[in-house]
Scaffold this motif. Structure first.
Motif, PDB file in Angstrom:
ATOM      1  N   PRO A   1      -3.550  -1.238  -6.761  1.00  0.00           N
ATOM      2  CA  PRO A   1      -2.730  -1.440  -5.314  1.00  0.00           C
ATOM      3  C   PRO A   1      -1.301  -1.195  -5.419  1.00  0.00           C
TER       4      PRO A   1
ATOM      5  N   TYR B   1       2.017  -1.359  -2.759  1.00  0.00           N
ATOM      6  CA  TYR B   1       2.217  -1.532  -1.159  1.00  0.00           C
ATOM      7  C   TYR B   1       3.648  -0.701  -0.772  1.00  0.00           C
TER       8      TYR B   1
ATOM      9  N   SER C   1      -1.986  -0.057   1.862  1.00  0.00           N
ATOM     10  CA  SER C   1      -1.760   0.011   0.527  1.00  0.00           C
ATOM     11  C   SER C   1      -2.577   1.288  -0.407  1.00  0.00           C
ATOM     12  N   HIS C   2      -2.173   1.723  -1.534  1.00  0.00           N
ATOM     13  CA  HIS C   2      -3.102   2.905  -1.895  1.00  0.00           C
ATOM     14  C   HIS C   2      -2.903   2.664  -3.491  1.00  0.00           C
ATOM     15  N   ALA C   3      -3.643   3.264  -3.844  1.00  0.00           N
ATOM     16  CA  ALA C   3      -3.871   3.278  -5.641  1.00  0.00           C
ATOM     17  C   ALA C   3      -2.658   4.093  -6.306  1.00  0.00           C
ATOM     18  N   ARG C   4      -2.165   3.436  -7.247  1.00  0.00           N
ATOM     19  CA  ARG C   4      -0.711   3.925  -7.970  1.00  0.00           C
ATOM     20  C   ARG C   4      -0.849   5.278  -8.365  1.00  0.00           C
TER      21      ARG C   4
ATOM     22  N   ARG D   1      -2.000   7.931  -6.803  1.00  0.00           N
ATOM     23  CA  ARG D   1      -1.604   8.859  -5.772  1.00  0.00           C
ATOM     24  C   ARG D   1      -0.294   8.840  -5.799  1.00  0.00           C
ATOM     25  N   ASP D   2       0.675   8.105  -6.087  1.00  0.00           N
ATOM     26  CA  ASP D   2       2.154   8.403  -6.277  1.00  0.00           C
ATOM     27  C   ASP D   2       2.505   9.262  -7.303  1.00  0.00           C
TER      28      ASP D   2
END
Length: 86
Positions: A32, A34, A77-80, A82-83
């Motif tokens: 994750p 942030y 937060s999101h999974a890396r 996705r970036d």
């Protein structure tokens, strides 16, 4: 007769190293992250005494982040990976 793929030590090493690299990259991709907050509200939410334990400081920081998340100043937060996808 056809030789098995893993017969030579070099092929076995390359295959296992590639598998380990793929697993490590997959693990890194799902960690994750942030996003940055719009303001510095997370750091100014609550005061912790200088003698506070690490657990107390972590709890105060987590509570400040949850408050900023509820206020809309911080994103979830999101999974890396996705970036990476955009």
């Amino acid at each position: 007769m056809i030789n098995p793929f893993f017969r030579t030590p070099g092929r076995r090493f390359i295959t296992l190293a590639t598998l380990a690299a793929v697993v490590a990259l997959g693990w890194y991709a799902v960690q994750p992250v942030y996003p940055r907050c719009k303001t510095y509200a997370v750091g100014s939410g609550s005061l912790v005494s200088a003698g506070a334990s690490a657990e107390e400081r972590e709890a105060a920081a987590r509570q400040a982040y949850e408050d900023a998340l509820a206020d809309g100043t911080c994103g979830p937060s999101h999974a890396r990976f996705r970036d990476w996808l955009g």
